[in-house]
Structures are given as structure tokens and as C-alpha cells.
Design a protein around this motif. Structure first.
Motif, short mmCIF file in Angstrom:
data_model
loop_
_atom_site.label_atom_id
_atom_site.label_comp_id
_atom_site.label_asym_id
_atom_site.label_seq_id
_atom_site.Cartn_x
_atom_site.Cartn_y
_atom_site.Cartn_z
N PHE A 147 0.84 -1.20 0.00
CA PHE A 147 0.00 0.00 0.00
C PHE A 147 0.88 1.25 0.00
CE2 PHE A 147 -2.66 -3.17 2.23
CZ PHE A 147 -3.78 -3.12 1.42
N VAL A 148 0.55 2.19 -0.87
CA VAL A 148 1.21 3.50 -0.86
C VAL A 148 0.30 4.49 -0.14
CG1 VAL A 148 2.08 5.40 -2.26
CG2 VAL A 148 2.45 3.05 -3.00
N CYS A 149 0.87 5.24 0.81
CA CYS A 149 0.10 6.24 1.56
C CYS A 149 0.61 7.64 1.21
CB CYS A 149 0.27 6.01 3.06
SG CYS A 149 -0.47 4.48 3.63
N GLU A 150 -0.34 8.53 0.91
CA GLU A 150 -0.01 9.92 0.57
C GLU A 150 -0.86 10.87 1.39
OE1 GLU A 150 -0.11 10.46 -3.78
OE2 GLU A 150 -0.29 8.29 -3.90
N LEU A 151 -0.28 11.97 1.82
CA LEU A 151 -1.06 12.99 2.52
C LEU A 151 -2.14 13.53 1.59
CD1 LEU A 151 1.71 15.06 4.36
CD2 LEU A 151 0.64 12.90 5.03
N LYS A 152 -3.35 13.65 2.09
CA LYS A 152 -4.47 14.17 1.29
C LYS A 152 -4.48 15.69 1.42
CE LYS A 152 -9.38 13.45 0.37
NZ LYS A 152 -9.78 14.87 0.45
N ILE B 272 5.43 10.65 1.25
CA ILE B 272 4.83 9.42 0.72
C ILE B 272 5.55 8.22 1.35
CG2 ILE B 272 4.37 8.09 -1.37
CD1 ILE B 272 4.56 10.78 -2.89
N ALA B 273 4.77 7.19 1.70
CA ALA B 273 5.34 5.99 2.31
C ALA B 273 4.67 4.74 1.74
CB ALA B 273 5.19 6.03 3.82
N VAL B 274 5.38 3.61 1.77
CA VAL B 274 4.84 2.34 1.28
C VAL B 274 4.90 1.31 2.40
CG1 VAL B 274 7.05 1.59 0.30
CG2 VAL B 274 4.91 0.62 -0.58
N PHE B 275 3.82 0.50 2.55
CA PHE B 275 3.73 -0.47 3.63
C PHE B 275 3.23 -1.81 3.10
CE2 PHE B 275 2.88 3.73 5.57
CZ PHE B 275 3.97 3.80 6.44
N ASP B 276 3.64 -2.89 3.80
CA ASP B 276 3.20 -4.24 3.43
C ASP B 276 1.91 -4.64 4.14
OD1 ASP B 276 5.39 -4.86 1.71
OD2 ASP B 276 6.65 -5.11 3.48
N GLU B 277 1.64 -4.05 5.31
CA GLU B 277 0.50 -4.47 6.12
C GLU B 277 -0.43 -3.29 6.39
OE1 GLU B 277 -0.02 -7.55 6.81
OE2 GLU B 277 1.94 -8.38 6.25
N TYR C 82 0.35 4.98 10.26
CA TYR C 82 0.72 6.16 9.47
C TYR C 82 -0.42 7.20 9.52
CZ TYR C 82 2.02 8.80 5.20
OH TYR C 82 2.35 9.78 4.29
N CYS C 83 -1.65 6.73 9.39
CA CYS C 83 -2.81 7.64 9.45
C CYS C 83 -2.91 8.31 10.83
CB CYS C 83 -4.10 6.89 9.15
SG CYS C 83 -4.23 6.27 7.46
N GLN C 84 -2.70 7.50 11.88
CA GLN C 84 -2.77 8.05 13.24
C GLN C 84 -1.67 9.07 13.48
OE1 GLN C 84 -2.55 4.32 15.35
NE2 GLN C 84 -4.79 4.11 15.48
N ARG C 85 -0.47 8.77 12.96
CA ARG C 85 0.66 9.69 13.13
C ARG C 85 0.34 11.06 12.54
NH1 ARG C 85 5.90 9.77 9.21
NH2 ARG C 85 6.58 11.87 9.79
N GLU D 122 -2.48 22.64 4.64
CA GLU D 122 -3.57 21.88 5.25
C GLU D 122 -3.71 20.50 4.61
OE1 GLU D 122 -5.26 22.64 7.82
OE2 GLU D 122 -4.72 24.75 8.05
N ILE D 123 -3.93 19.46 5.45
CA ILE D 123 -4.32 18.15 4.95
C ILE D 123 -5.59 17.74 5.69
CG2 ILE D 123 -1.96 17.47 4.38
CD1 ILE D 123 -1.94 15.70 6.88
N ASP D 124 -6.44 16.96 5.04
CA ASP D 124 -7.66 16.53 5.71
C ASP D 124 -7.79 15.01 5.77
OD1 ASP D 124 -8.18 16.06 3.06
OD2 ASP D 124 -10.02 17.25 2.96
N GLY D 125 -6.68 14.31 5.46
CA GLY D 125 -6.72 12.86 5.55
C GLY D 125 -5.52 12.24 4.87
N ILE D 126 -5.62 10.93 4.62
CA ILE D 126 -4.57 10.15 3.96
C ILE D 126 -5.20 9.36 2.82
CG2 ILE D 126 -2.82 8.34 4.23
CD1 ILE D 126 -2.19 10.84 5.87
N VAL D 127 -4.56 9.37 1.65
CA VAL D 127 -5.02 8.55 0.53
C VAL D 127 -4.19 7.26 0.53
CG1 VAL D 127 -5.26 8.37 -1.96
CG2 VAL D 127 -5.74 10.54 -0.82
N VAL D 128 -4.88 6.13 0.50
CA VAL D 128 -4.23 4.82 0.50
C VAL D 128 -4.50 4.15 -0.84
CG1 VAL D 128 -4.00 2.61 1.70
CG2 VAL D 128 -4.64 4.68 2.99
N LYS D 129 -3.43 3.73 -1.52
CA LYS D 129 -3.57 3.12 -2.85
C LYS D 129 -2.80 1.80 -2.90
CE LYS D 129 -3.47 7.69 -5.07
NZ LYS D 129 -2.67 8.58 -5.93
N VAL D 130 -3.27 0.87 -3.73
CA VAL D 130 -2.49 -0.31 -4.06
C VAL D 130 -1.33 0.13 -4.95
CG1 VAL D 130 -2.52 -2.52 -5.31
CG2 VAL D 130 -4.45 -1.87 -3.84
#
Length: 666
Positions: free
Chosen positions: A111-116, A253-258, A265-268, A279-287
Motif C-alpha cells: 500500500f502507498v500512503c499519501e497525505l491528502k 509518501i510511504a509504502v507499507f506491506d500491512e 501512518y494515518c494516526q501519526r 492543510e491536509i484533511d486525511g490520507i489517501v491509501v492506494k495499491v
């Protein structure tokens, strides 16, 4: 080689050089030259292109902001729809998202996580490496062609590092500092404030004048490559490729296996979001895998391989106890809701701006209503919803009065304005606000003359306008509340020192409508002396770049007012400087003759304000750290410049160091 050929070659050299500097500044965050050097090269390029217009190309840095105001926006059909994302609101939603993917594919994924980023989604098309189209999302199928406005954003390259064809998706946003500066300037001009950075970014991109867009310091991050060369199977790797081409991507941007790591990452970032300069209002999670994205496919409205985790809403429920009216220095009457105190985002909120009477009518806000309150953009408290089902029938509708709440003179609503205004120039509220403004740091910078002191001086009859300040004596103050001998002497000394301020600060301090700090500096630079400006007519003023119709008319009107002319005459007799060359630079400052680099986020200054402060103290601000650097002033979230300074053994000081030097030379 003839002169034409030599000049053409120089034009091409300058373009490539400026594109290189833009890439290093906006994408790599590694400035190669000082801003002043960049500006000189850009000036040289513009002069050559003015001489040889046949050599101008669409990707030239001079073409960022055209001179023509747009008549409207054309419609653009997206070749690939800009779909919205499904939302996740808690850990369970994220786990369900992952489990659906595992079940469909029969295997685990990265999963790739990006600041929204809380901004406005855009789609850009480059052909042969040249920006040819910028469009808004619109309804996902069609958007608006905002190409000229996109070109005005310095963070977006007009030309990529390679001549490739591609389409990218991203988010245009307004940094927090830019938002605060814009609202401060709008407040000074008596214009309505933007509620949050997202609204400010959206409102800016929909301006029909690209020059306005270029002046508001928008930025962008890109998060998706729709079409392009050398597409790999990894979304993360493709983002790195567009960065190499010159498009800025978010550094976190970060990538995770689980999925558990994704949740952490979202909680952080929910906890650390306020540390960011935007400003960010969330995290976008993508395959991460594009081939797996393809297998997962889409629903009618959104992709199955991505989800937007939305941070918990920072809202609270309160009750409108009353609606108060305040009168600003331009006469604008602003309604404010007085609320039952509630906690939002770690602070107590007991007041919320209601902007104007249209806002109250649109939301049907009544005294006694139960309402939902949020800190818009975590900055300005506002009422977002009325809980009408909570009404008892005793709530009272609010009607904007036709009289000023302070002086009881007529309050009118001028054509084209949302606000009601008191039209009495002698209204006590306006006068007190003007004196507070005159004494503020950006104007005459009279230390110690804050709102409570102004209120006391006005109510005791010691001052009735700004000119009266210069007739105050220590003995007038010592018997007042909050004053002792020493504090009285300090205030009189600060008032006397303000006489030396340059003309641009005086112009800003006079509170001429629509004349903010920038316009005041332009006018002072152009006319040098106040008398010359006072004698300028509308046609002379309109010739000055960036002085438009509203500002010119306002200046002419101000200097036609007998009361204003009398005030200026009294300021002259008091010894207030009326010339621009009245500014002084302390030659014995510790920064005099030093090369200083600024890095990180400063709490008390915008980057521009910090640069002006260093220069006023005799220093020179450079864009990058080198052996020639004498000092680095560091704020929060400092990056490569701080590391470089440590490597070279260059002294590093914090923001307090600069504040103490400024205080010493006030």
C-alpha cells in the motif's frame, strides 16, 4: 555571428538556465542562486524578448502571467475521468478495504500512503515536455480550462526536464502562510475574508485575471500519472519519475506491506498535521501495483484500489447566545456570533465570524440556535450548520441594523459589496481602529501602543486621531491605568521614533482604502514624497503597474477630503517623515555585511518578512548555503540547508535571535 543570432542564442541560454533554477527550487528544494540573481536573469530575458518577440516560446518563464484578462473558462472533457474516492472514517473501514482487496486478488499487496492535500484537484497535459493544458476536475467527466491560471503558478513547470508527452493529476493548494497573508491584505482593504486555505485556492484558480493568481503564491503536489512514457508497475516509482521530470511530489509518501502499518501512518499524521505548512484533511491509501489496480477495477464512481481516510472532523456543537457587531477602520460592519464556549482542536472557541448579512440569511442563523461549529482550516471558527430540529420556537431572527452600532449614523450597502458600512468618517469605532492600525508593526511600528492603550487614550480625550499621538507627554500618561513612569517614557519614545519611518509605512498607516503594504511600497517608490503623490491624478496613478482602478480612485478620493489634508498637515508639523528615503539601516548591527540563509518554518515572520528584517539590519539573504554564508537562521522542519550548514561549520541561530536584534534596533 550577427547580433540577432547572438541575442537568440542568449534567449535560449536564459530560458534553460531559469528552467533549471525553477526545478531545483520548487522540486528539489535546493536553490542554486539567490532570488535577486534569478530576478535579474528573468529581467534580461524579458528585455530581449520584448526586442525580439518572434523568439518568444510558450514555455518561456516570461509567459507565466499574460497581460490579458480572461472572458471566461472553456469546458474541457477529460480523456480519463477524474473519479472521486470512497472514504474511510476509522480503522475498521481501512481493514475492510484491505480485506476486500485480499479476497479479490487472493494475495497480499503493498500500500502507498499519501497525505491528502486540502486543495483543488487539477489535470495537466504536456506535449513534447511543454505545458499545453490545465483543467479542474469539475464533475469528473468535464472540467474548466484554467491553463493560463496554471501557468501563473511558479511551482508548476512550463517545460519538463525531458520532451515527453504525459497527463498528470495533482492538487493545487495555498500554503498556510500565503493564506494568512492574503486574508490580512483583504482585511486591510475591507474585503471579505476567505474561510480557509482550500476556499482561497479554489477562489484564486477561478479568477479571470492570471496576474491575481500569480500574486497569491499557490503551490502544487502531483499524485498520479495517467499517461506517460516508461510507465512501470509501481505507483511509487512512477511518482519518482514525474519528480525527475520536474513536477513536485509530496515528500512524506510511504509504502507499507500491512494494513496495520497504514493505520499507524494515518494516526501519526492525524496528530502531526498541524506541523505542516499546508492543510491536509486525511490520507489517501492506494495499491502500489498498477497491474493489480487494473484487476481490481472501478465502481461507477470510484476506484476499488484506493480509499481516502478522512481525519475525524474537528467540530463541536454550541449555542448562539448573541450576535455582536463590530466596526472596522474602513467602516465595514461585521457580525460575530457569541457562542457557549466549546473545545475544538485543543482551543476554546466562544466566537465565530458570520462574515456578512448574506451569510446569516443563507444559513438562517438565529440567536438561540443550536449550531455546529468548526475551525475552518483549523484557523477561523465558523458556523457550518444550524440544527433546526433543536429549535424551540423562541429563537430570534437577526436583522442587520440600518444604523451604525457605535455612532448611530447611517449604515449602507454599496453596490457590488457584501458588507454594510458606516459612512460617518468621524465614527469613534473607525477612528480607534485606524489608530490601532497606524501603530501596528507593518505600519508605523509604535511598540506598546496596542488596542487597550488606544481605547484608554481615546476615551480619556487625550487623542482623537493619529496626529494627536505626537503631542502626548509623559505627564499625560503616568496617571492612567497600566502606566508607570518607565512605561510612559517608553511609549513616548516609541511614538517619537515612529516619525523616522519611511513614506511607505506612513501611507499604509493612513488606512487609505485598498492601499495595503504592497501598494504603499509601490506608491512610495514611484513618488518618493507624499506631496507628489497627493498631487497625482487618476490617470497618473493608473499608469503604475499593479495600481488598478479601485486603488487609484480610492487615493484620489482620500486626498480630496479636507479632513485628510488637515490631518496630513498636522503630521507634517509634528515632524513625521514624508519621504521614502527616511528609512534607516543600523550599520552597527551584528548582521551588517553578513550573508544570511533562512530555512524552515518561522513562527513570527513570513519568509518575505524575515528577509526584509535581515536586509533592514544591513544583512544580505542568500537562497542556498555555501562557504560564503556567515549565518543560518533556522525555524521548524528545517531540511537540507540546516544539514549543509552543520557540515560546513556555519553558525546556526533560531528565530529568537532575529527577534532580539530587531528589538535592539527599534
Amino acid at each position: 555571428m550577427d547580433k540577432n543570432t547572438m541575442d537568440k542564442k542568449r534567449i535560449e541560454e536564459l530560458r534553460e538556465l531559469l528552467h533549471k533554477y525553477d526545478y531545483h527550487y520548487h522540486v528539489l528544494d535546493q536553490p542554486l542562486v539567490e532570488d535577486s540573481t534569478y530576478d535579474l536573469l528573468l529581467k534580461e530575458l524579458k528585455e530581449l524578448e520584448d526586442k525580439y518577440p518572434e523568439f518568444i516560446t510558450p514555455d518561456s518563464p516570461t509567459q507565466r502571467v499574460g497581460g490579458q484578462v480572461l472572458q471566461g473558462f472553456k469546458t474541457v472533457t477529460h480523456k480519463t475521468p477524474m473519479l472521486s474516492l470512497n472514504n474511510a472514517f476509522n480503522e475498521g473501514d481501512l481493514k475492510d478495504f484491505a480485506n476486500r482487496i485480499y479476497k479479490t486478488l487472493g494475495e497480499k499487496v503493498k500500500f502507498v500512503c499519501e497525505l491528502k492535500i486540502d486543495g483543488l484537484a487539477v489535470s495537466l497535459i504536456y506535449q513534447g515536455g511543454i505545458l499545453v493544458q490545465g483543467a479542474t476536475r469539475g464533475d469528473g467527466e468535464t472540467g474548466e480550462d484554467i491553463t493560463q491560471n496554471i501557468k501563473a503558478i511558479k511551482a508548476i513547470p512550463l517545460k519538463l526536464q525531458r520532451p515527453v508527452d504525459l497527463e498528470v493529476r495533482g492538487e493545487v493548494y495555498m500554503p498556510k502562510k500565503s493564506f494568512e497573508l492574503l486574508n490580512r491584505e483583504r482585511g486591510e482593504k475591507g474585503e471579505p475574508l476567505f474561510a480557509n486555505p482550500r476556499n482561497a485556492a479554489a477562489g484564486t484558480l477561478r479568477q479571470l485575471d492570471p496576474k491575481i493568481v500569480g500574486s497569491r503564491n499557490l503551490a502544487a503536489f502531483f499524485y498520479g500519472l495517467v499517461e506517460g512514457p516508461d510507465l512501470g508497475d509501481s505507483h511509487l516509482e512512477n511518482l519518482q519519475k514525474i519528480k525527475e521530470l520536474g513536477l513536485p511530489i509530496n515528500p512524506y509518501i510511504a509504502v507499507f506491506d500491512e494494513i496495520e502499518e497504514v493505520i499507524k501512518y494515518c494516526q501519526r499524521w492525524h496528530e502531526e498535521r498541524n506541523s505542516l505548512p499546508y492543510e491536509i484533511d486525511g490520507i489517501v491509501v492506494k495499491v502500489d501495483s498498477l497491474s493489480r489496480q487494473q484487476k481490481l477495477g472501478f465502481t461507477a464512481k470510484s476506484p476499488r484500489w484506493a480509499i481516502a481516510y478522512k481525519f475525524p472532523a474537528q467540530r463541536a456543537i454550541s449555542v448562539v447566545k448573541d450576535i455582536e457587531l463590530t466596526v472596522g477602520r474602513t467602516g465595514a460592519i461585521t457580525p460575530t456570533a457569541i457562542l457557549e464556549p466549546v473545545q475544538i482542536a485543543g482551543t476554546t472557541v466562544s466566537r465565530a465570524s458570520l462574515h456578512n448579512s448574506d451569510y446569516i440569511i443563507e444559513k438562517d442563523i438565529r440567536i438561540g440556535d443550536t449550531v455546529v461549529v468548526q475551525k475552518a482550516g483549523d484557523i477561523i471558527p465558523e458556523i457550518v450548520e444550524v440544527l433546526k430540529e433543536k429549535r424551540s420556537g423562541e429563537e430570534q431572527p437577526f436583522i442587520m441594523p440600518q444604523k451604525c452600532p457605535v455612532c448611530q449614523n447611517d449604515a449602507v450597502r454599496l453596490d457590488g459589496e457584501a458588507a454594510y458600512r458606516c459612512i460617518n468618517p468621524k465614527c469613534p469605532a473607525q477612528i480607534k481602529e485606524l489608530i490601532i492600525h497606524y501603530a501596528s508593526r507593518g505600519a508605523m511600528d509604535i511598540e506598546g501602543l496596542g488596542p487597550s492603550i488606544v481605547e484608554q487614550l481615546y476615551e480619556t480625550g487625550l487623542i482623537k486621531d493619529v496626529a494627536d499621538l505626537y503631542h502626548l507627554k509623559v505627564e499625560d500618561l503616568v496617571n492612567l491605568e497600566r502606566f508607570a513612569q518607565k512605561s510612559a517614557q517608553n511609549l513616548i519614545k516609541a511614538i517619537a521614533k515612529s516619525k523616522e519611518q519611511p513614506l511607505n509605512r506612513l501611507l499604509f498607516g493612513l488606512g487609505i482604502r485598498f492601499v495595503g503594504q504592497k501598494a504603499a511600497k509601490l506608491l512610495a517608490k514611484e513618488f518618493k514624497e507624499l506631496d507628489l503623490l497627493m498631487n497625482a491624478d487618476y490617470n497618473r496613478l493608473i499608469e503604475i503597474p499593479e495600481i488598478g482602478d479601485k486603488i487609484a480612485n480610492s487615493i484620489v478620493e482620500y486626498f480630496s477630503n479636507p479632513d485628510a489634508l488637515q490631518l496630513i498637515e498636522r503630521l507634517k508639523k509634528a515632524g513625521v517623515n514624508m519621504k521614502e528615503e527616511g528609512a534607516k539601516t543600523p550599520k552597527d548591527s551584528i548582521l551588517a555585511g553578513k550573508t544570511v540563509v533562512l530555512t524552515g518554518t518561522l513562527e513570527h515572520f513570513s519568509r518575505k518578512e524575515a528577509q526584509e528584517a535581515v536586509e533592514s539590519l544591513g544583512g544580505k539573504v542568500a537562497g542556498s548555503v555555501s562557504k560564503k554564508t556567515d549565518l543560518v537562521i533556522c525555524g521548524e522542519n528545517a531540511g537540507s540547508k540546516l544539514e549543509k550548514a552543520k557540515e560546513l561549520g556555519i553558525p546556526v541561530k533560531d528565530e529568537q535571535f532575529l527577534l532580539e536584534i530587531i528589538k535592539e534596533f527599534k
